[in-house]
Structure formats: C-alpha cells, structure tokens
Design a protein around this motif. Structure first.
Motif, PDB file in Angstrom:
ATOM      1  N   GLU A  15      -6.898  10.358  -1.673  1.00 16.62           N
ATOM      2  CA  GLU A  15      -5.548  10.922  -1.591  1.00 16.62           C
ATOM      3  C   GLU A  15      -5.046  11.326  -2.984  1.00 16.62           C
ATOM      4  O   GLU A  15      -4.529  12.436  -3.178  1.00 16.62           O
ATOM      5  N   GLU A  16      -5.216  10.433  -3.957  1.00 15.86           N
ATOM      6  CA  GLU A  16      -4.798  10.730  -5.336  1.00 15.86           C
ATOM      7  C   GLU A  16      -5.500  11.993  -5.836  1.00 15.86           C
ATOM      8  O   GLU A  16      -4.910  12.862  -6.467  1.00 15.86           O
ATOM      9  N   ARG A  18      -6.993  14.436  -4.063  1.00 13.65           N
ATOM     10  CA  ARG A  18      -6.593  15.665  -3.346  1.00 13.65           C
ATOM     11  C   ARG A  18      -5.251  16.174  -3.863  1.00 13.65           C
ATOM     12  O   ARG A  18      -5.028  17.383  -3.923  1.00 13.65           O
ATOM     13  N   ASN A  19      -4.374  15.246  -4.245  1.00 10.22           N
ATOM     14  CA  ASN A  19      -3.078  15.661  -4.791  1.00 10.22           C
ATOM     15  C   ASN A  19      -3.211  16.393  -6.120  1.00 10.22           C
ATOM     16  O   ASN A  19      -2.329  17.141  -6.516  1.00 10.22           O
ATOM     17  N   LEU A  20      -4.307  16.130  -6.827  1.00 10.38           N
ATOM     18  CA  LEU A  20      -4.514  16.777  -8.129  1.00 10.38           C
ATOM     19  C   LEU A  20      -5.107  18.174  -7.992  1.00 10.38           C
ATOM     20  O   LEU A  20      -5.122  18.954  -8.939  1.00 10.38           O
ATOM     21  N   GLN A 292      -6.071  13.006 -14.891  1.00 10.79           N
ATOM     22  CA  GLN A 292      -5.672  14.398 -15.028  1.00 10.79           C
ATOM     23  C   GLN A 292      -5.430  14.702 -16.509  1.00 10.79           C
ATOM     24  O   GLN A 292      -4.785  13.908 -17.203  1.00 10.79           O
ATOM     25  N   ALA A 322     -10.516  20.415  -1.064  1.00  6.15           N
ATOM     26  CA  ALA A 322      -9.072  20.620  -1.269  1.00  6.15           C
ATOM     27  C   ALA A 322      -8.841  21.831  -2.170  1.00  6.15           C
ATOM     28  O   ALA A 322      -7.846  22.537  -2.027  1.00  6.15           O
TER      29      ALA A 322
END
Lengths: 401, 401
Positions: A15-16, A18-20, A292, A322
């Motif tokens: 999840e972390e 994919r958010n990036l 990141q 993603a």
C-alpha cells in the motif's frame, strides 16, 4: 538510525509503495511494435467490421428459403446467375430461386441471405444442384456483425496480445497509444561485489542482482537503467541515489547486505527524502526498505539474489503495475497439490519455492541463499502471515516464474 | 491441381512440418540481452559458488558446540575476538570458546562452523552473550554448496528466465551462446486486401493477418520479415515466394481465402518445390497448405485471421520449436471446468474458444470468422479428433493466449 524493528505487513508495504507510484505518460508506437505494450486509451474502430456482408466459405449465395428440404436424393435445382469476384462489389442482385457463386471473403449479393458450401452442391452446366438446406445467415458474416464503426475494440490499460494487435489492425490503428515503459534505475551496493566479468577473489561475489532485477523488470515491460556497483561509502552512494532518482521513475538498490550497510542506505534515503518502511514481515526478504527521494519511489532490496527475487515478485511488481495502470496484472499461476508439509512462522508471509511435476508441488527446502533452488523451482507458494504452515495434500496456487 | 480432398490429421501435419525444419544456428549475445532467448549450449560456471564459506546473516561466528544449551536465562558467554570486514578475507582464525562478528555475506573465519544471529546475542563490552544454540552449518553457506566449478548451471535449449540470467551472471557468463531467432517471412495474398492505413471500400478488408502472425511469432522468439500484400497473380506471387524462401528460414503465406487462390498458392509451391499437405482435419483451419521451396518450409494459412491464429497455435508453433530446439516448449495452459456442452464432428480436431472465469470455461459460440471472439476469449479448448464433443462439467485444459 535503524527503523528495522518496526516490521510492517506485506499488504501495508504494498500500500505504501503503490501510494508512491507516479503514473507513466503515454506515447505512440507503430502497430508492429505494440505487442505486450499497455494500451493507454480505448481504441475505436474507424470502420464497420466487416464493412460488407460476406461469405465465409466458397459456395453459392442463395435465399435460404430456396434450399428448404434439399437432400442428396432430392436436391434443389437453382440456375447459376454469375460469379462474385474477390474485392469487388458485384452489380448482380440475386433474384428468387437462383444462385450466384461467391468465393470465401466475397461480397454477398443483394437478395441473398446464406451460402451453400461447394461441398454440398454440384454444378451441372448452367444449373447448381443444392444437396443440403442452409439456414438464414449460414456461412455469412453480416455487415458490422463483429464491430460497429466508432465502437471501442480494445480497452485501455490492457496489455496487448497478438489477437489485440489483429483487432487494432482491423480498426485502422496504425500508431497505437501505449503507456511509456517505466524507467527503473538499478544499482548494487556492497564492498564485496565485483562485476560479472571479474573472477571473484576470496570474500568477493559477482553482482548477480543487477542482472536478475533488470531481467525481471524487463519481463514486466520496464526499461532498466544501470548505475553499476557502488561501494558502501556514504558520499558515493548518496550522489548516485540522487542522480538515479532524478533520471528514473523509480530506483531499486540491492544490498548492502549487512545491517550497517542497510542502515546507511536508509540514512541516505532519509537525508534526501523519506523512509516509509524498513523491514517487512516476509521471508525471505525481511530487510527491505521503501522510501522516496526526489519524489520517486526508492526500494532497498535484500542482497541475496534469491531474497531479492521474492521481494520483486511480492512487492515491487505492485509498484510497476501501479505505474502503468495495467489491468489484469496478476501473475501467472497454476494449481497444484502440496507434496510435503510446509511449516511457517505465524506473523510473516512466507514464500516457499516448489518444483511442480504432474500436479504435485514439492517444496525445495534448503538454504534460502542458494541460487540453484531458484532455477530448479517452478515457482513459489505463498504461506499467509496468519498461517503456521500448510499440510501435505493442500491445494495450492503456485506463482509461476 | 487441388490436393484439398486428401485431408491429413493434425499429428501427421505436425510431423511433416517438423521434418522440414532446419535447426537455427547460434550467436553470442550480451548477458543483459539474453532474457527469453534459448540457450544454445550448456553453460558451466568458471568458479565455485559460493567461492568461500560465508555468513547469510549479521551475527557472531562460533563453533556450534560452544553454544550448546544457551538460553535467555543461561546464555553462553564468549569473548569477542574481532570483526570480519566485507569483501576481505580475514586473517583471524576462531579459537574454541570465542566468537567473531561477521556481517551478512562476510567470510566465515577458519575454525567457525555456524553463525548466531545478532537478534539472539547481546554484546557487553568485550564479551557476547549467546542466548540461543546454533547447529553445525546454521546461517552459513558452505564453499561450493550451490555449484562446483565446471558444473553446468543452465542446460542448453532452455528458454532463459530472469533467474537463469542471475545464475549465468554468477557463473561469469558475460556473452551468452543463444539460438538465433528464426527469420520468418510473412506475406498476405488476396485481391480484397488493403493495408491497415487504407480505409477499405466495399468488398475490401484490411490486412489483419500480417500483424497477427508477426505478433504471435515474435512472442515465440522469431524475427518477422514482411513481404507485404501480394495480389493473386501467379507471376507476382511466384516471385515473392522465391525471394522470401531464399531470404528466410520459413515462410508463412496467409490467404488467398478462396479455393481458387489456395490452389494457386499450392501450384506455385509445387512448381518450385513440393506440396506435402493440402488440407488438415482441424476446425477452424482446414484449408492449410504445408510445403517446401528452396529447402525452406512454406505454410499457406487460412485467410480468416481467427482461423489463421488457430493454425499458428496448433501447427506452426511446432515448426518454430523444431527450429530452435527449445525444451519445455509447451504452451501455457490452465485447468478449468467446461460450463456448457461442446459438440464436435468426429474425425477432425476442433479448437473451441472459451472465456474462463472463476475456473469455469464458457465456450464462445458464434461464427469462427469473428475477431471479437478472439479478443473476448481466454484461450482455446482442444476437442480431439476421435471425440464427438465434451460435456458440461468436464475438466478441460485451456491453451491460454
């Protein structure tokens, strides 16, 4: 600064990550280069397909009603009114109780609604004996029966197969809008690493990871960008990470294999950005870092090629999909029956290499650092974090590699 | 001259075709370009892997016997004798009842035979408390435990996966001997055909087959060579067939879709070589021609893209694998349960398109000429020639595309 003790679940890590992900742009490519690329927009056909009602066999165009009751013994007899030439619209119309010869792909004459295959007919002089009845529409493809003009023929974010390429050709799509290949920077760290071309001395190992990682992401449609082997020196590593994150859409760092080296990689990411995950409840692959820099995802993979490969499949693959938006991006799997018990520690997702033969998945036990179990295995079976193991005879889904 | 009535079985056609195959030569490619290429020779490692006994964790190198009975409550206490630096062989040897710190990937000191993970130890000043016993070899990869120097690491004729690339890197293989890509000539015949860039007029269709065929054979590792759309004129067609067979390893001709055109293709092949098969007991795909010109296999595929695609999968794929020698060349399949009855004519092998969802394979009935059933389907189910059909609930193997 070690965050290693805050181990997160695989789903949290995914999840972390994919958010990036930043979605890739798109670009046109010639149709002949579009295989396996991901379609960036729905493509609509510029014509009706087929553009005319056509025969799908060599035979005699007829009105179906004129063939009712035909048989070998009592054929219908229809005068032959002419022949349709390929690629030309025929001016002849079919009148009741006659037939016109039409080749496969030829235009069905006006007035006809079916075709009798030549195998079921016999021409004698100017007449044709019809020996089998046909139904309305038999051996015919009607105007726009396949696709109507303006209709979407392939949906966006589909990875294009050979058949999709064929449909795009029929739809007149000469330049295909596809998602750009994600540019992935690859670098290896570790004072023990030497290039493949060098014969390693005592204490040294060849840089296997750059090759494994590049091959895996190429398979997933990415372009690898190599930054080489960087020694475990803070300045050098920091410079390359900044350069790679500036030039690529995401960066994969493999190694340093020791805790000190991993902490150094994490510290450099933290200095130039954020460390979101340092340690994942996955085996093998626990010492994975997600962060990141320069607005780009950076992943620190384990130094062991075998562990790095599992993290690629279980974690990094989600980042790639993603970025591209690919629909139906699930990995190839097969069903098998587990041939031996597998024990697992509760609380971490475990990936067990198996060799599948005749439907039986046999776990390849042995040390996770061995390369030979990677090449001897068909794929991996995932043991969920909440499970303490799987019993012989369990039906399992093998992620095939 | 039509041999169309002597229809042969699929297995006979495949046998004839495999006999025509000329094995491709080989060529070296850089390791980073070798993914999915077929290895032309066994590759042996030039070094032992690993080249030294190494730790697979961060921890303390010990003699396993010195940790017997250790626990949190009653740890063993071992003096710390030093640290191993990454990538360097250490001059320190381990003596009984002491320990040396070793990072992941570091050389195991002489005298040690196991490593205690740092998580199970605690350093206090110059001593380390060992809180868990280790067994002989625990957390260690021994010298050449993975591969011995000179041992084959990947066998010839294997299609190289990402893991294979990794093992070849470890083995020092910078240039990989691979099988050359088969060069396959592709040409379309038919007066009704227009290029994809042209909007078809009445009676005309776009040349879909050149694209479908090129994409399919690219997927199988071949290089397509395009010869364009050739009108159904004997002279023109004859010239191009001679040129293509001289320049390529095999030639695929699609269309002419009508019997007259097929007979012309067969006549031209016969004039310059031999026609071995004209008509196969397969549906769709019956009007397939197999022959030889200039010592090269020539295959006349049906004009319908949907039929041509089935012949590619059921017949032509065997030619390609015979040319490359690829082992384990079977197509990707999945098991499913048939959701509806399928009827089939005895005496011909039938390929039924199915869409698979949740393990149920639903046949996509409808006319075989429709492109939309190709893209809507997951793959095909083969109904053997001796069968009259398959019943709902039958477990079937779906050839996935």
């Amino acid at each position: 600064m070690s965050l290693f003790l805050q181990v997160v679940s695989v789903s949290k890590a995914v999840e972390e990550l994919r958010n990036l992900a930043v979605r890739c742009g798109d670009e046109p490519v010639p149709l002949s280069d579009a295989l396996h690329r991901i379609l960036a927009r729905d493509v609509h056909t510029d014509v009706d397909i087929p553009g005319f009602t056509r025969s799908v066999v060599d035979g005699y165009a007829v009105r179906a009603t004129d063939t009712m009751g035909s048989s070998d013994a009592i054929p219908s007899i229809l005068p032959l009114r002419g022949r349709v030439a390929m690629g030309k619209s025929d001016s002849n119309s079919l009148r009741p109780v006659e037939c016109i010869y039409v080749p496969t792909g030829g235009i069905l004459p006006d007035g006809a609604d079916a075709v009798v295959m030549i195998e079921h007919a016999e021409q004698i002089g100017g007449e044709v004996l019809i020996k089998k009845p046909v139904a309305y529409g038999e051996n015919v493809l009607f105007f726009n029966e396949d696709f109507s003009r303006g209709e979407p023929v392939v949906k966006c974010y589909k990875k294009l197969s050979a058949q999709d390429i064929g449909v795009l050709a029929a739809a007149g799509c000469r330049d295909v809008p596809v998602v750009q290949r994600p540019k992935i920077g690859i670098l290896s760290t570790g004072n023990e690493l030497v290039p493949v071309t060098v014969r390693p001395q005592a204490g040294q190992v060849r840089d296997v990871n750059s090759y494994v990682i590049a091959a895996a992401i190429r398979d997933w449609g990415c372009s690898p960008v190599f930054y080489g082997i960087i020694r475990d020196e803070r300045e050098a590593l920091s410079t390359v990470i900044c350069k790679a994150t500036a030039e690529c859409d995401a960066v994969l760092i493999s190694g340093g294999s020791s805790k000190d080296d991993r902490d150094m990689v994490a510290a450099i990411i933290a200095e130039h950005g954020t460390v979101l995950v340092h340690g994942i409840a996955i085996a093998p692959g626990k010492p994975t870092i997600i962060g990141q820099c320069n607005g780009k995802p950076v992943i620190g993979l384990p130094g062991h090629p075998a562990s790095a490969f599992i993290v690629l499949i279980a974690i990094v693959h989600h980042l790639i999909t993603a970025m591209t938006g690919e629909t139906d991006s699930s990995m190839r799997t097969l069903q098998a029956t587990l041939g031996q018990n597998v024990s697992s520690s509760k609380g971490r997702e475990e990936y067990v290499r198996v060799a599948v033969k005749d439907g039986i998945a046999t776990p390849l036990f042995g040390k996770s650092g061995l390369l030979n179990t990677l090449v001897r295995s068909t794929g991996v079976v995932r043991v969920p974090a909440e499970s303490e193991g799987l019993e012989t005879g369990t039906r399992v889904e093998v992620i095939v590699w």
